[in-house]
Motif scaffolding. Sequence first.
Motif, PDB file in Angstrom:
ATOM      1  N   ALA A   2       0.826  -1.205   0.000  1.00 41.02           N
ATOM      2  CA  ALA A   2       0.000   0.000   0.000  1.00 41.02           C
ATOM      3  C   ALA A   2       0.862   1.258   0.000  1.00 41.02           C
ATOM      4  N   ILE A   3       1.904   1.273   0.828  1.00 46.34           N
ATOM      5  CA  ILE A   3       2.775   2.457   0.891  1.00 46.34           C
ATOM      6  C   ILE A   3       3.555   2.624  -0.409  1.00 46.34           C
ATOM      7  N   ALA A   4       4.066   1.519  -0.965  1.00 44.00           N
ATOM      8  CA  ALA A   4       4.848   1.594  -2.202  1.00 44.00           C
ATOM      9  C   ALA A   4       4.035   2.167  -3.350  1.00 44.00           C
ATOM     10  N   LEU A  40      -1.235  14.867  -8.102  1.00 40.28           N
ATOM     11  CA  LEU A  40      -0.947  16.292  -8.237  1.00 40.28           C
ATOM     12  C   LEU A  40      -0.737  16.693  -9.692  1.00 40.28           C
ATOM     13  N   ARG A  41      -0.240  15.778 -10.496  1.00 36.63           N
ATOM     14  CA  ARG A  41      -0.058  16.050 -11.922  1.00 36.63           C
ATOM     15  C   ARG A  41      -1.348  15.866 -12.721  1.00 36.63           C
ATOM     16  N   ARG A  42      -2.441  15.561 -12.005  1.00 38.75           N
ATOM     17  CA  ARG A  42      -3.725  15.260 -12.631  1.00 38.75           C
ATOM     18  C   ARG A  42      -3.594  14.069 -13.586  1.00 38.75           C
ATOM     19  N   GLN A  43      -2.785  13.114 -13.176  1.00 38.89           N
ATOM     20  CA  GLN A  43      -2.577  11.903 -13.964  1.00 38.89           C
ATOM     21  C   GLN A  43      -2.899  10.656 -13.129  1.00 38.89           C
ATOM     22  N   ALA A  44      -3.852  10.797 -12.219  1.00 35.02           N
ATOM     23  CA  ALA A  44      -4.179   9.673 -11.334  1.00 35.02           C
ATOM     24  C   ALA A  44      -4.621   8.454 -12.129  1.00 35.02           C
ATOM     25  N   LEU A  45      -5.239   8.666 -13.278  1.00 35.56           N
ATOM     26  CA  LEU A  45      -5.699   7.544 -14.081  1.00 35.56           C
ATOM     27  C   LEU A  45      -4.531   6.731 -14.630  1.00 35.56           C
ATOM     28  N   ILE A  46      -3.343   7.339 -14.696  1.00 31.84           N
ATOM     29  CA  ILE A  46      -2.173   6.584 -15.131  1.00 31.84           C
ATOM     30  C   ILE A  46      -1.887   5.463 -14.138  1.00 31.84           C
ATOM     31  N   GLY A  47      -2.099   5.725 -12.848  1.00 33.84           N
ATOM     32  CA  GLY A  47      -1.947   4.656 -11.870  1.00 33.84           C
ATOM     33  C   GLY A  47      -2.885   3.510 -12.152  1.00 33.84           C
ATOM     34  N   ASP A  48      -4.116   3.823 -12.522  1.00 39.91           N
ATOM     35  CA  ASP A  48      -5.081   2.792 -12.909  1.00 39.91           C
ATOM     36  C   ASP A  48      -4.600   2.071 -14.159  1.00 39.91           C
ATOM     37  N   ALA A  49      -4.099   2.842 -15.124  1.00 41.01           N
ATOM     38  CA  ALA A  49      -3.610   2.235 -16.363  1.00 41.01           C
ATOM     39  C   ALA A  49      -2.426   1.302 -16.094  1.00 41.01           C
ATOM     40  N   ILE A  50      -1.507   1.740 -15.226  1.00 36.92           N
ATOM     41  CA  ILE A  50      -0.342   0.915 -14.914  1.00 36.92           C
ATOM     42  C   ILE A  50      -0.775  -0.413 -14.313  1.00 36.92           C
ATOM     43  N   SER A  51      -1.708  -0.346 -13.358  1.00 38.82           N
ATOM     44  CA  SER A  51      -2.146  -1.578 -12.695  1.00 38.82           C
ATOM     45  C   SER A  51      -2.806  -2.533 -13.672  1.00 38.82           C
ATOM     46  N   HIS A  52      -3.364  -2.010 -14.765  1.00 40.47           N
ATOM     47  CA  HIS A  52      -3.970  -2.879 -15.775  1.00 40.47           C
ATOM     48  C   HIS A  52      -2.931  -3.393 -16.769  1.00 40.47           C
ATOM     49  N   ALA A  71       3.685  -5.446  -6.114  1.00 40.74           N
ATOM     50  CA  ALA A  71       2.482  -5.669  -5.317  1.00 40.74           C
ATOM     51  C   ALA A  71       1.484  -6.565  -6.024  1.00 40.74           C
ATOM     52  N   PHE A  72       1.561  -6.608  -7.347  1.00 45.62           N
ATOM     53  CA  PHE A  72       0.544  -7.275  -8.159  1.00 45.62           C
ATOM     54  C   PHE A  72       0.409  -8.752  -7.815  1.00 45.62           C
ATOM     55  N   ASP A  73       1.510  -9.451  -7.701  1.00 51.79           N
ATOM     56  CA  ASP A  73       1.472 -10.892  -7.469  1.00 51.79           C
ATOM     57  C   ASP A  73       0.868 -11.231  -6.117  1.00 51.79           C
ATOM     58  N   ALA A  74       1.093 -10.382  -5.123  1.00 49.97           N
ATOM     59  CA  ALA A  74       0.629 -10.672  -3.767  1.00 49.97           C
ATOM     60  C   ALA A  74      -0.779 -10.161  -3.512  1.00 49.97           C
ATOM     61  N   VAL A  75      -1.068  -8.944  -3.956  1.00 40.89           N
ATOM     62  CA  VAL A  75      -2.328  -8.318  -3.562  1.00 40.89           C
ATOM     63  C   VAL A  75      -3.288  -8.108  -4.717  1.00 40.89           C
ATOM     64  N   GLY A  76      -2.858  -8.321  -5.964  1.00 40.92           N
ATOM     65  CA  GLY A  76      -3.759  -8.178  -7.091  1.00 40.92           C
ATOM     66  C   GLY A  76      -3.960  -6.732  -7.512  1.00 40.92           C
ATOM     67  N   SER A  77      -4.668  -6.557  -8.622  1.00 41.65           N
ATOM     68  CA  SER A  77      -4.818  -5.224  -9.200  1.00 41.65           C
ATOM     69  C   SER A  77      -5.776  -4.339  -8.417  1.00 41.65           C
ATOM     70  N   ILE A  78      -6.701  -4.935  -7.644  1.00 41.69           N
ATOM     71  CA  ILE A  78      -7.679  -4.126  -6.917  1.00 41.69           C
ATOM     72  C   ILE A  78      -6.993  -3.206  -5.917  1.00 41.69           C
ATOM     73  N   ILE A  79      -6.096  -3.771  -5.099  1.00 40.76           N
ATOM     74  CA  ILE A  79      -5.392  -2.941  -4.122  1.00 40.76           C
ATOM     75  C   ILE A  79      -4.473  -1.950  -4.821  1.00 40.76           C
ATOM     76  N   VAL A  80      -3.798  -2.392  -5.877  1.00 47.11           N
ATOM     77  CA  VAL A  80      -2.874  -1.507  -6.590  1.00 47.11           C
ATOM     78  C   VAL A  80      -3.609  -0.270  -7.099  1.00 47.11           C
ATOM     79  N   ILE A  81      -4.774  -0.483  -7.716  1.00 43.40           N
ATOM     80  CA  ILE A  81      -5.551   0.644  -8.224  1.00 43.40           C
ATOM     81  C   ILE A  81      -5.967   1.561  -7.084  1.00 43.40           C
ATOM     82  N   ALA A  82      -6.488   0.978  -6.011  1.00 40.65           N
ATOM     83  CA  ALA A  82      -6.979   1.778  -4.890  1.00 40.65           C
ATOM     84  C   ALA A  82      -5.854   2.565  -4.232  1.00 40.65           C
ATOM     85  N   MET A  83      -4.693   1.945  -4.043  1.00 42.21           N
ATOM     86  CA  MET A  83      -3.608   2.609  -3.317  1.00 42.21           C
ATOM     87  C   MET A  83      -2.938   3.701  -4.133  1.00 42.21           C
ATOM     88  N   PHE A  84      -2.958   3.601  -5.444  1.00 47.84           N
ATOM     89  CA  PHE A  84      -2.402   4.667  -6.267  1.00 47.84           C
ATOM     90  C   PHE A  84      -3.232   5.947  -6.152  1.00 47.84           C
TER      91      PHE A  84
END
Length: 308
Positions: A21-23, A33-45, A214-227
């Motif tokens: 979660a912290i990572a 802050l860069r208004r690119q929060a959706l990139i975090g979603d894109a990365i997790s996918h 994080a993906f292998d341990a916690v899956g994409s759901i947590i990755v998306i949420a934590m970003f």
Amino acid sequence: MMGVEFVPLSLTPLLIGIFAAIACALPGNFLVLRRQALIGDAISHVVLPGIVVAFLLTGTVSAAPMLLGAAGAAVLAVVMIEAIRRLGGIEPGAAMGLTFTTLFAAGVLLLEQSDTSGVHLDVEHALYGNLESLIWLDATGWQSLLDFTALAALPVELFRVTAALIGVTAFLWVFWRPLTLSTFDEGFAQTLGLRTSAIGLALVIVAAIAAVAAFDAVGSIIVIAMFICPPAAARLMTNRLEVQIAWSVVFAIASAVLGYVFAGYGPLWIGFENAVSAAGMIATVSGVILALTAFFGPCRARLGTPAA
């Protein structure tokens, strides 16, 4: 004695959830802050097709090929987003949405058509991870912390997520000034000779490394949420960047701890017998925290004001 023995068994997945979660939350602050929060979603996918392609090429799910595959997929996603945005003349959010849904669907198709029966890699695992199963089976009590044989049996995901957290923290520490300048005033950063495009790409790659760890341990759901959720909630608490980073870490830890506990014991408290997904509950708690800060956060009325 039973409580002493239970702690090491349950502590391992909890630590993995906290570190993951912290990572993800740390680079997520700059993406928000860069208004690119959706990139975090894109990365997790896009991590999914990167991992699958790495597995198909190497036949293993070891860390190095997975990291390279995920980083390559992240770079490909950034290139696709920029190409679609410029050639198609559409706004960045639509370009990001088109890119990550296309690449994630390709990853799912590759998983379904590939022979992954011999490894722990499937669509359900990609979504929910396997956090609950990452227990320290060889632990017999606190004395196991001094037993090198028992320590060797620790889940490899713990070391992987810990290394990613250290790497993300080091990146932010070393490149704090150029990241901050390029985030709040890109034009001024360019006049100082900073390569803002390279800095942005480096941020995306670092976020991809955190995501694949994080993906292998916690899956994409947590990755998306934590970003998104802890950084966005932290942004509603303060206008100072350093304080925002601290708040995001607090919210990430709270989401992981409360979500893990509620997933295991919450259903029992309300009369149900079966536990629920830890990944889903951690993501839910992070969303609740964001909702609370949206209603009660001191900066909710001036969200458009840049952090200092």
